[in-house]
Design an enzyme around this catalytic site. Structure first.
Site, PDB file in Angstrom:
ATOM      1  N   LYS A 190       0.835  -1.214   0.000  1.00 53.16           N
ATOM      2  CA  LYS A 190       0.000   0.000   0.000  1.00 53.16           C
ATOM      3  C   LYS A 190       0.865   1.256   0.000  1.00 53.16           C
ATOM      4  O   LYS A 190       0.517   2.269  -0.617  1.00 53.16           O
ATOM      5  CB  LYS A 190      -0.922  -0.015   1.225  1.00 53.16           C
ATOM      6  CG  LYS A 190      -1.830   1.216   1.356  1.00 53.16           C
ATOM      7  CD  LYS A 190      -2.752   1.372   0.148  1.00 53.16           C
ATOM      8  CE  LYS A 190      -3.948   2.280   0.420  1.00 53.16           C
ATOM      9  NZ  LYS A 190      -3.672   3.566   0.999  1.00 53.16           N
ATOM     10  N   GLU A 197       0.578   6.583  -6.746  1.00 57.37           N
ATOM     11  CA  GLU A 197      -0.563   7.496  -6.842  1.00 57.37           C
ATOM     12  C   GLU A 197      -0.090   8.951  -6.889  1.00 57.37           C
ATOM     13  O   GLU A 197      -0.595   9.753  -7.677  1.00 57.37           O
ATOM     14  CB  GLU A 197      -1.473   7.273  -5.639  1.00 57.37           C
ATOM     15  CG  GLU A 197      -2.709   8.133  -5.574  1.00 57.37           C
ATOM     16  CD  GLU A 197      -3.453   7.853  -4.281  1.00 57.37           C
ATOM     17  OE1 GLU A 197      -3.375   8.703  -3.372  1.00 57.37           O
ATOM     18  OE2 GLU A 197      -4.093   6.795  -4.162  1.00 57.37           O
TER      19      GLU A 197
END
Length: 327
Positions: A190, A197
């Site tokens: 993550k 991102e």
């Protein structure tokens, strides 16, 4: 299955709702009694006024999911929980914790015979309807214990075309959740996911800023273009190689206000970008784009461009992150 949800913020509350709507029985707790009351009003969800009460209302072996801010809040919650837990219970940290903290916390709970898992959770404020992408770390028996809940929280196969070469029954990764490895692997995945991102968002933001700059009076008249960014991003959503959910959300924001006037362009970073760069340094892996994207967020707190307004708009769209003032 029965599962406890601790922390009922933007994501925790909706995750409890999605679990209950999927047929699971939930017990929930938050420091804010009003948050508990709001979620417990739904069928299949029972509120608790303390961590001790929450643990009492859970069947053994218990499965408890934490959605609290990374850092001291996680440690404080675990310290309060541990005395009430029994051997075989399972605690999952679904927030954005640093993977190295997972190793320490797993060792701490193991002294009580309690299993620990980390679950990197992506989906933001849209997860209730769309589902959550779940990157999980921990022992496989604990993963199997939790899998019914993971399968409900995840988006499922949906209408996404299968990757060429994948045959037979879809595996968990195709359904939106994956055991990535031992403790820490979920938050590691993550962490890098969020670093990527940052880079994707920065690319969209800079590109749109260049397009907006094409109207500048400093350019020769024949080289000026007044692009309609709302319509252009809408166009790119349809068949373009740069299409993505982030682009979908950007198009939504631009359709509402093509100048993004409600944003100043102050862009926060939530930690994962920094950890990604630190890890890249430890591994001696070059991460030029991700580093630049992180440093741009730092700069945005001193000076702002239209690109930073785009970043602010995207963060609000997918995660409900409101701009912080610089004062």
């Amino acid at each position: 299955m029965q599962i406890a949800m601790i922390g009922l913020g933007r994501m925790g509350a909706n995750m409890a709702r999605r679990l209950a709507r999927g047929g699971h029985r939930c017990v929930v707790y938050d420091l804010d009694p009003q948050a508990v009351a709001a979620v417990a009003a739904e069928d299949g969800i029972e509120g608790a006024d303390s961590l001790a009460t929450l643990v009492e209302r859970c069947e053994r072996p218990r499965s408890l999911w934490l959605m609290v801010p990374a850092g001291v809040a996680v440690d404080a919650t675990l310290n309060s929980l541990a005395p009430h837990l029994n051997e075989g219970d399972l605690v999952v940290d679904g927030g954005n914790s640093y993977f190295k903290d997972d190793l320490r916390r797993a060792e701490q709970l193991a002294r009580h015979g309690v299993h620990y898992m980390d679950a990197g959770t992506s989906g933001g404020v849209w997860g209730l309807e769309r589902g959550y992408c779940l990157m999980v770390g921990g022992p496989e028996p604990a993963f199997r214990q939790l899998e019914p809940a993971l399968a409900t929280l995840a988006p499922g196969v949906g209408e996404i075309e299968r990757t060429p070469g994948r045959d037979g029954e879809p595996d968990s990764s195709e359904r939106g959740y994956l055991l990535c490895g031992p403790v820490g692997a979920g938050h590691f995945a993550k962490m890098v996911h969020n670093g990527i991102e940052y880079g994707l968002m920065q690319a969209y933001a800079e590109g749109l800023d260049i397009l907006r700059g094409a109207r500048s009076q400093t350019l020769p008249a024949a080289q000026r273009y007044d692009f309609d960014l709302a319509r252009l991003t809408e166009l790119w959503r349809r068949g373009s190689v740069v299409g993505s959910w982030l682009l979908d959300l950007t198009a939504t924001a631009l359709q509402r206000d093509g100048e993004l006037g409600r944003y100043s362009g102050v862009v926060e970073d939530s930690g994962e970008g920094r950890w990604t760069i630190q890890t890249a340094i430890e591994e001696a892996v070059p991460a030029d784009v991700l580093s630049a994207a992180l440093y741009t967020r730092f700069r945005s707190r001193q000076q702002h461009t239209f690109a930073e307004k785009v970043l602010s708009a995207m963060r609000e769209q997918f995660g409900g992150h409101l701009e912080q003032t610089t004062g």
